[in-house]
Scaffold this active site. Structure first.
Site, PDB file in Angstrom:
ATOM      1  N   SER A 251      -8.752  -1.525   0.979  1.00  0.00           N
ATOM      2  CA  SER A 251      -9.002  -0.318   0.200  1.00  0.00           C
ATOM      3  C   SER A 251      -9.734  -0.697  -1.080  1.00  0.00           C
ATOM      4  O   SER A 251      -9.607  -1.828  -1.559  1.00  0.00           O
ATOM      5  CB  SER A 251      -7.663   0.353  -0.158  1.00  0.00           C
ATOM      6  OG  SER A 251      -7.846   1.415  -1.075  1.00  0.00           O
TER       7      SER A 251
ATOM      8  N   TYR B  98       1.097   0.240  -3.833  1.00  0.00           N
ATOM      9  CA  TYR B  98       0.016   0.342  -2.852  1.00  0.00           C
ATOM     10  C   TYR B  98      -1.129  -0.605  -3.197  1.00  0.00           C
ATOM     11  O   TYR B  98      -1.625  -1.343  -2.341  1.00  0.00           O
ATOM     12  CB  TYR B  98      -0.492   1.785  -2.794  1.00  0.00           C
ATOM     13  CG  TYR B  98      -1.630   1.985  -1.824  1.00  0.00           C
ATOM     14  CD1 TYR B  98      -1.421   1.863  -0.449  1.00  0.00           C
ATOM     15  CD2 TYR B  98      -2.915   2.284  -2.279  1.00  0.00           C
ATOM     16  CE1 TYR B  98      -2.466   2.043   0.446  1.00  0.00           C
ATOM     17  CE2 TYR B  98      -3.954   2.469  -1.392  1.00  0.00           C
ATOM     18  CZ  TYR B  98      -3.728   2.348  -0.032  1.00  0.00           C
ATOM     19  OH  TYR B  98      -4.770   2.519   0.850  1.00  0.00           O
TER      20      TYR B  98
END
Length: 261
Positions: free
Chosen positions: A141, A154
Site C-alpha cells: 500500500s 495498518y
C-alpha cells in the site's frame, strides 16, 4: 519492457473472494491464465468462481494458519504441477487512534497482512526454486510508504510487507524468481466496511479514491511486465517520493492533505 505471456500460467491469488483479488482473477482468466483462488469464505469464493470462464480452481484458506497455507499450496501443486506466480493480496485495515487501538488489534493486522504474506512466500518458494522460475507479487500500500494518523497498525503492517519484499528481492537475485510490490492508494472496495465503518474517511477522500478495476489491471500488468514496483495513483506516487526525500519540509503539508480519518 517486454510483456510476459500469461496464457497457461498458474497464478495463485490470496484474498480472492472479493475486491481486487476477485477482479484480478477474472482478468487473468480472460488472458488465458489459470487463476487459483484462495480465501476464507467458501460462499464468496463460489460466487467469484461462477463468474470466471476457463480453467481455474478455488481453495478455502486462512493466511493466519501455516497449516492452511501449506495445504493450499500442496493442493495447487498436486493438481497443476507448478505455481508460476503468487499474488499475496489478503489483508485488511482498521483506522483507529493509537490510544484506542488495543495491542491485540496490532497483532491481528500484522498476522494477516505481514505474516500471511511471509507464510505464502515460504510455502511456494521450494517449488519455485526447483523450477528456477516464478513471480511473487505482494500487494502492499502507499500506506507502507506514507504514515498517516489513525493508521499506526495498518501502516506498520504494510511497511513490513515492503521491507520484506525489498529484502527478499536481493536474496532472489540470480534465482529466476522475481518479486514485485503493488502499492495502491485508497480503493473503493469492501476494505472500508471494516477500516472506516462510519464512512468519515471515504467521504473526505472520495475524489481521490480509485476504482477497483484500475488497481486489478495494474496488478495484472505487474505480472505481465515483471517490474519491481508500482505505486498508484500518480499523485500518491509523487507525494510518497517527496515525503521520503524531504520529510521535514513536507511534514506540515502532508498532515493537512493526508490526515483525513
Amino acid at each position: 519492457m517486454s510483456s510476459i505471456e500469461l496464457r497457461g500460467r498458474i497464478v495463485l491469488l490470496t484474498g480472492a473472494s472479493s475486491g481486487i483479488g476477485a477482479l484480478a482473477a477474472r482478468l487473468l482468466a480472460e488472458r488465458g491464465a489459470v487463476p487459483v483462488l484462495a480465501a476464507r469464505s467458501a460462499d464468496k469464493l463460489a460466487a467469484v468462481s461462477a463468474g470466471i470462464r476457463g480453467e481455474h480452481a478455488r481453495y478455502e484458506c486462512d493466511v493466519r494458519s501455516a497449516a492452511s497455507v501449506d495445504e493450499t499450496v500442496a493442493r495447487t501443486l498436486e493438481r497443476f504441477g507448478r505455481i508460476d506466480a503468487l499474488v499475496n493480496n489478503a489483508g485488511y485495515g482498521e483506522f483507529l487512534s493509537f490510544e484506542e487501538t488495543e495491542l491485540s488489534r496490532f497483532e491481528a493486522m500484522m498476522d494477516v497482512n505481514y505474516m500471511g504474506t511471509v507464510r505464502f512466500c515460504k510455502a511456494v518458494y521450494p517449488a519455485m526454486k526447483r523450477a528456477g522460475a516464478g513471480h511473487i507479487v505482494n500487494v502492499a500500500s502507499i500506506a507502507g510508504k506514507i504514515g498517516t494518523a489513525k493508521a499506526t497498525g495498518y501502516a506498520a503492517s504494510k511497511h513490513a510487507v515492503l521491507g520484506f519484499t525489498n529484502s527478499l528481492r536481493q536474496e532472489l537475485r540470480g534465482s529466476g524468481i522475481k518479486i514485485s510490490a503493488l502499492n495502491p492508494g485508497p480503493i473503493d472496495t469492501p476494505f472500508f466496511d471494516r477500516a472506516d465503518p462510519e464512512g468519515t474517511y471515504k467521504r473526505n477522500i472520495r475524489r481521490f479514491m480509485m476504482q477497483p478495476d484500475t488497481v486489478a489491471l495494474a496488478l495484472v500488468r505487474l505480472l505481465e511486465t515483471g517490474k519491481a514496483e508500482r505505486d498508484l495513483p500518480l499523485v500518491s506516487a509523487a507525494g510518497a517520493k517527496l515525503i521520503q526525500l524531504f520529510p521535514v519540509l513536507t511534514a506540515g503539508v502532508a498532515a493537512r492533505l493526508l490526515n483525513k480519518k
